[in-house]
Scaffold this motif. Structure first.
Motif, short mmCIF file in Angstrom:
data_model
loop_
_atom_site.label_atom_id
_atom_site.label_comp_id
_atom_site.label_asym_id
_atom_site.label_seq_id
_atom_site.Cartn_x
_atom_site.Cartn_y
_atom_site.Cartn_z
N UNK A 167 0.83 -1.21 0.00
CA UNK A 167 0.00 0.00 0.00
C UNK A 167 0.87 1.26 0.00
N UNK A 168 0.24 2.39 -0.25
CA UNK A 168 0.96 3.66 -0.21
C UNK A 168 1.51 3.94 1.17
N UNK A 169 0.78 3.55 2.20
CA UNK A 169 1.24 3.73 3.58
C UNK A 169 2.49 2.89 3.84
N UNK A 170 2.48 1.65 3.38
CA UNK A 170 3.65 0.78 3.56
C UNK A 170 4.84 1.31 2.75
N UNK A 171 4.58 1.84 1.56
CA UNK A 171 5.63 2.44 0.74
C UNK A 171 6.23 3.64 1.48
N UNK A 172 5.37 4.48 2.04
CA UNK A 172 5.82 5.64 2.83
C UNK A 172 6.77 5.18 3.94
N UNK A 173 6.38 4.16 4.69
CA UNK A 173 7.21 3.66 5.79
C UNK A 173 8.57 3.18 5.29
N UNK A 174 8.59 2.45 4.18
CA UNK A 174 9.85 1.94 3.65
C UNK A 174 10.76 3.07 3.17
N UNK A 175 10.18 4.09 2.56
CA UNK A 175 10.96 5.24 2.10
C UNK A 175 11.55 5.98 3.30
N UNK A 176 10.75 6.19 4.33
CA UNK A 176 11.22 6.92 5.51
C UNK A 176 12.24 6.12 6.33
N UNK A 177 12.25 4.80 6.16
CA UNK A 177 13.25 3.95 6.82
C UNK A 177 14.57 3.94 6.05
N UNK A 178 14.56 4.38 4.81
CA UNK A 178 15.75 4.35 3.96
C UNK A 178 16.63 5.57 4.22
N UNK A 179 17.91 5.34 4.44
CA UNK A 179 18.82 6.47 4.66
C UNK A 179 18.99 7.29 3.39
N UNK A 180 18.88 6.65 2.23
CA UNK A 180 19.08 7.36 0.95
C UNK A 180 17.88 8.21 0.55
N UNK A 181 16.67 7.84 0.97
CA UNK A 181 15.47 8.51 0.48
C UNK A 181 14.59 9.14 1.55
N UNK A 182 14.96 9.04 2.82
CA UNK A 182 14.07 9.51 3.89
C UNK A 182 13.77 11.01 3.83
N UNK A 183 14.65 11.79 3.22
CA UNK A 183 14.43 13.24 3.13
C UNK A 183 13.54 13.65 1.96
N UNK A 184 13.24 12.71 1.07
CA UNK A 184 12.37 13.04 -0.07
C UNK A 184 10.93 13.16 0.43
N UNK A 185 10.26 14.27 0.12
CA UNK A 185 8.86 14.41 0.55
C UNK A 185 7.98 13.37 -0.13
N UNK A 186 7.08 12.78 0.65
CA UNK A 186 6.12 11.81 0.14
C UNK A 186 4.73 12.38 0.40
N UNK A 187 3.92 12.42 -0.65
CA UNK A 187 2.54 12.89 -0.55
C UNK A 187 1.62 11.71 -0.83
N UNK A 188 0.67 11.49 0.04
CA UNK A 188 -0.28 10.40 -0.11
C UNK A 188 -1.56 10.96 -0.74
N UNK A 189 -2.12 10.20 -1.69
CA UNK A 189 -3.40 10.56 -2.31
C UNK A 189 -4.43 9.49 -1.97
N UNK A 190 -5.68 9.92 -1.82
CA UNK A 190 -6.76 8.96 -1.60
C UNK A 190 -8.08 9.59 -1.98
#
Length: 184
Positions: A83-106
């Protein structure tokens, strides 16, 4: 590429947005709006494909793609598989990508879901259908380095606005209930 429905437009000075949605119609809408706003757009059809694109899937074959600069990730909340929520969590756990803003749509305005995403690190939460004004606001947000400017006409939902809306609807409901009681 081996990423299925991966498409992108290119220019070196544009902001690069990764758009993730399982609906081809919604992907095309967000892609079009982002291109109108002069953004480079890469679209993928699932959270798993997004992880592959970012090189976060652990597969050595996709590691060359993570060198691409992504300035923003826009993802649907409800998708089969990841899901988008799970994707958000994985991105924020990544040292390489955690600073990239993530916007959720629904397309669903569910307050606990919105709060959960914001708590987990989402930059914002958009209600579908996404409008050009929303995309322009997101682009400004990225260019200013994360400073969000609230617009009352926007489809963007802030926790404060949600609370105000809930209070307003509660008051209206209360007034209607009292009116019905006194009429009967």
């Amino acid at each position: 590429m081996a990423l299925g429905d991966l498409s992108s437009s290119s220019s070196t000075s544009e902001l690069h947005v990764l758009a993730v949605d399982d609906s081809i119609v919604d992907r095309k809408v967000i892609e079009r709006l982002l291109r109108i706003s002069a953004c480079k757009v890469t679209t993928v059809e699932s959270g798993t494909r997004a992880l592959q694109y970012l090189g976060l899937d652990g597969d050595k074959g996709s590691s060359g793609l993570k060198d691409l600069k992504v300035n923003l990730i826009v993802t649907d909340y409800s998708m089969p598989g990841l899901t988008g929520y799970e994707l958000l969590k994985k991105i924020k756990e990544s040292s390489a990508f955690r600073e990239i803003p993530v916007v959720i749509m629904s397309s669903e305005n569910i307050q606990p879901r919105i709060e959960q995403c914001m708590t987990e690190g989402a930059e914002d939460f958009l209600l579908k259908p996404v409008k050009l004004a929303d995309v322009k606001r997101l682009k400004e947000l990225i260019m200013r380095g994360g400073e969000a400017e609230q617009e009352k006409t926007s489809n963007l939902i802030s926790p404060k606005r949600i609370l105000q809306n809930n209070i307003f609807f509660f008051i209206i409901f209360f007034i209607i209930t009292i009116t019905i009681i006194f009429i009967v």
